[in-house]
Design a protein around this motif. Structure first.
Motif, mmCIF file in Angstrom:
data_model
loop_
_atom_site.group_PDB
_atom_site.id
_atom_site.type_symbol
_atom_site.label_atom_id
_atom_site.label_comp_id
_atom_site.label_asym_id
_atom_site.label_seq_id
_atom_site.Cartn_x
_atom_site.Cartn_y
_atom_site.Cartn_z
ATOM 1 N N ALA A 66 -38.572 40.673 -10.966
ATOM 2 C CA ALA A 66 -38.556 39.238 -11.229
ATOM 3 C C ALA A 66 -39.325 38.913 -12.503
ATOM 4 N N ASN A 67 -40.484 39.553 -12.673
ATOM 5 C CA ASN A 67 -41.278 39.319 -13.876
ATOM 6 C C ASN A 67 -40.559 39.811 -15.131
ATOM 7 N N ARG A 68 -39.876 40.956 -15.005
ATOM 8 C CA ARG A 68 -39.145 41.507 -16.152
ATOM 9 C C ARG A 68 -38.030 40.546 -16.578
ATOM 10 N N LYS A 69 -37.272 40.025 -15.603
ATOM 11 C CA LYS A 69 -36.184 39.104 -15.919
ATOM 12 C C LYS A 69 -36.705 37.778 -16.457
ATOM 13 N N PHE A 70 -37.897 37.375 -15.996
ATOM 14 C CA PHE A 70 -38.505 36.140 -16.472
ATOM 15 C C PHE A 70 -38.819 36.242 -17.970
ATOM 16 N N PHE A 78 -35.115 32.584 -27.124
ATOM 17 C CA PHE A 78 -35.557 32.697 -28.515
ATOM 18 C C PHE A 78 -34.426 33.235 -29.389
ATOM 19 N N ASN A 79 -33.717 34.235 -28.896
ATOM 20 C CA ASN A 79 -32.641 34.856 -29.682
ATOM 21 C C ASN A 79 -31.433 33.937 -29.840
ATOM 22 N N THR A 80 -31.142 33.155 -28.778
ATOM 23 C CA THR A 80 -29.947 32.308 -28.820
ATOM 24 C C THR A 80 -30.239 30.861 -29.220
ATOM 25 N N HIS A 81 -31.546 30.493 -29.198
ATOM 26 C CA HIS A 81 -31.962 29.119 -29.490
ATOM 27 C C HIS A 81 -31.305 28.129 -28.534
ATOM 28 N N GLN A 82 -31.100 28.566 -27.289
ATOM 29 C CA GLN A 82 -30.516 27.714 -26.265
ATOM 30 C C GLN A 82 -31.414 27.716 -25.033
ATOM 31 N N ALA A 83 -31.313 26.651 -24.240
ATOM 32 C CA ALA A 83 -32.069 26.596 -22.994
ATOM 33 C C ALA A 83 -31.513 27.634 -22.015
ATOM 34 N N VAL A 84 -32.404 28.342 -21.338
ATOM 35 C CA VAL A 84 -32.004 29.414 -20.419
ATOM 36 C C VAL A 84 -32.551 29.116 -19.032
ATOM 37 N N ASP A 85 -31.695 29.197 -18.024
ATOM 38 C CA ASP A 85 -32.084 29.010 -16.626
ATOM 39 C C ASP A 85 -32.883 30.228 -16.171
ATOM 40 N N CYS A 86 -34.114 30.002 -15.705
ATOM 41 C CA CYS A 86 -34.979 31.125 -15.301
ATOM 42 C C CYS A 86 -34.981 31.355 -13.803
ATOM 43 N N GLU A 87 -34.148 30.633 -13.054
ATOM 44 C CA GLU A 87 -34.152 30.782 -11.602
ATOM 45 C C GLU A 87 -33.525 32.101 -11.191
ATOM 46 N N MET A 88 -34.063 32.642 -10.099
ATOM 47 C CA MET A 88 -33.472 33.826 -9.460
ATOM 48 C C MET A 88 -33.194 33.476 -8.016
ATOM 49 N N ASN A 186 -46.967 40.405 -15.383
ATOM 50 C CA ASN A 186 -47.419 39.388 -14.440
ATOM 51 C C ASN A 186 -47.206 37.971 -14.960
ATOM 52 N N MET A 187 -46.536 37.856 -16.105
ATOM 53 C CA MET A 187 -46.375 36.554 -16.735
ATOM 54 C C MET A 187 -45.701 35.548 -15.802
ATOM 55 N N ARG A 188 -44.638 35.949 -15.119
ATOM 56 C CA ARG A 188 -43.918 35.027 -14.230
ATOM 57 C C ARG A 188 -44.844 34.478 -13.149
ATOM 58 N N SER A 189 -45.571 35.358 -12.477
ATOM 59 C CA SER A 189 -46.451 34.928 -11.392
ATOM 60 C C SER A 189 -47.519 33.969 -11.898
ATOM 61 N N ILE A 190 -48.085 34.278 -13.074
ATOM 62 C CA ILE A 190 -49.132 33.429 -13.642
ATOM 63 C C ILE A 190 -48.588 32.048 -13.982
ATOM 64 N N VAL A 191 -47.434 32.009 -14.654
ATOM 65 C CA VAL A 191 -46.844 30.738 -15.071
ATOM 66 C C VAL A 191 -46.463 29.880 -13.865
ATOM 67 N N LEU A 192 -45.785 30.479 -12.870
ATOM 68 C CA LEU A 192 -45.334 29.708 -11.719
ATOM 69 C C LEU A 192 -46.506 29.224 -10.870
ATOM 70 N N GLU A 193 -47.559 30.033 -10.776
ATOM 71 C CA GLU A 193 -48.741 29.601 -10.014
ATOM 72 C C GLU A 193 -49.398 28.400 -10.675
ATOM 73 N N ARG A 194 -49.538 28.473 -12.021
ATOM 74 C CA ARG A 194 -50.134 27.339 -12.742
ATOM 75 C C ARG A 194 -49.263 26.097 -12.608
ATOM 76 N N MET A 195 -47.939 26.282 -12.660
ATOM 77 C CA MET A 195 -47.032 25.143 -12.518
ATOM 78 C C MET A 195 -47.149 24.518 -11.128
ATOM 79 N N GLY A 196 -47.189 25.363 -10.108
ATOM 80 C CA GLY A 196 -47.317 24.856 -8.743
ATOM 81 C C GLY A 196 -48.595 24.063 -8.551
ATOM 82 N N LYS A 197 -49.703 24.575 -9.096
ATOM 83 C CA LYS A 197 -50.974 23.866 -8.975
ATOM 84 C C LYS A 197 -50.946 22.551 -9.747
#
Length: 368
Positions: A66-70, A78-88, A186-197
């Motif tokens: 999950a973190n790798r795909k995030f 960044f490569n496509t300059h388009q919004a990307v859905d990060c949901e799994m 661990n980027m995904r876990s860190i980002v989502l935890e901060r967002m949830g809080k």
């Protein structure tokens, strides 16, 4: 070592012993039958173990994936300059089930609920709410005592309703491209935890807002606004005079006097500074017992939170403030911002906080 592991070791030891005797030609007919039985049993157990391992979720591996795909989603935007859905979406073992909820909702809801005041009084946020929940309100009617053959007075029934209105709550976490390139998994876990809080903190702020929200953005109600505007009178609490046990109990009396049903979610809510003041204030002069002891006051738990103002003490039944998470899950997207050379991860969700009865809450204010 488990009992099953001990049994396997014994079976394997006996199997090896019989195998050695068979190779040397010393195996009897009974031992030959035992060897065959042991072979079959060990083979069966081995197959069972493999099947169990295949069906058991590899949580650590799933988190890494999950973190790798995030991170890949961030680099892709960044490569496509388009919004990307990060949901799994969570995978299932069968094909005849409803579409699985996105894993984002679980990873955000857990830290979010840990932040909520509702959680501290034993309440859960309602998730997956569809449409607008409605609570009917029936005005009370009275019965009368009448003599024989005397007409009763007509009673008008007034039926109203309380409707939940969802509001969008969102947050953005900006991460530079350099940080994303150099980050660990661990980027995904860190980002989502901060967002949830962050979302949890916003909900708590709305819960204890001093003023009620106004239309059209009035879906996040406040349990403090109404009682803060009309606090109980006659209190002597000031900057130099501490609250008294009589004043504290009067808050409970105010709520009970409005025919409010009290349950386990009833509590006092105070600022940490007020909490400490009550901890060192005796119930009466010369009495070693303090107004607030072991986290309880007047028999009710006391929730200390910086979301409460310092100049107020609130008592209420939190089950009368219904918190709901609408829809099938939050929306998590990554968007590249060229002028800052960074990726912005945005999270948006729909929530409602509906106060069913303002009478379920009472407040006392400190004199200026």
């Amino acid at each position: 070592m488990t009992k099953e592991q001990e049994e396997l070791m014994e079976l394997h030891a006996r199997f090896k012993e019989l195998q050695t005797k068979r190779k040397s030609g010393e195996l009897s007919e009974d031992e030959q039958r035992t060897l065959i039985q042991l072979s079959e049993e060990l083979q069966e157990r081995g197959i069972d173990a493999l099947v169990e391992k295949a069906l058991t979720k590899d949580v650590a591996n799933e988190a890494r994936e999950a973190n790798r795909k995030f991170i890949e989603a961030g680099l892709r935007c960044f490569n496509t300059h388009q919004a990307v859905d990060c949901e799994m979406r969570a995978t299932t073992m069968t094909g005849n089930v409803k579409a699985a909820m996105p894993t984002v909702i679980n990873e955000v809801i857990n830290p979010l609920e840990a932040e909520l005041i509702h959680t501290k009084v034993g309440l859960k946020m309602q998730t997956g709410v569809v449409g607008q929940p409605i609570w009917p309100v029936l005005a009370g009617i009275t019965a009368t005592i009448a003599n024989e053959d005397v007409a009763l007075t007509d009673q008008m029934i007034s039926l109203d309703k309380v409707v939940a209105k969802s509001e969008r709550i969102g947050t953005i976490v900006p991460i530079t491209i350099q940080a994303l390139d150099a980050t660990n998994l661990n980027m995904r876990s860190i980002v989502l935890e901060r967002m949830g809080k962050a979302v949890g903190g916003t909900i708590n702020s709305a819960l204890f807002a001093k003023t009620a929200p106004v239309a059209p953005n009035n879906g996040m109600g406040s349990v403090l606004a109404a009682p803060y505007a009309t606090p109980i009178s006659g209190t002597a609490w000031s900057g130099t005079v501490a609250p008294t046990i009589k004043e504290v109990v009067s808050l409970e009396a105010e709520v009970l006097g409005k025919d409010v049903r009290v349950d386990d979610s009833a509590a006092y809510f105070v600022h940490p500074k007020t909490y400490c003041l009550l901890k060192c204030t005796p119930v009466e002069k010369g009495n070693p017992q303090m107004i607030l002891q072991d986290g309880y006051m007047n028999g009710y738990r006391v929730v200390s939170t910086t979301f409460m103002p310092e100049d107020a003490i609130l008592f209420g039944v939190m089950s009368y403030a219904v918190l709901a998470h609408h829809g099938s899950g939050d929306r998590l997207f990554a968007q590249y911002i060229g002028r800052n050379d960074r990726i912005e991860f945005s999270l948006n969700g729909d929530y409602s906080l509906t106060v069913l009865r303002n009478e379920a809450f009472a407040c006392m204010k400190r004199k200026a």
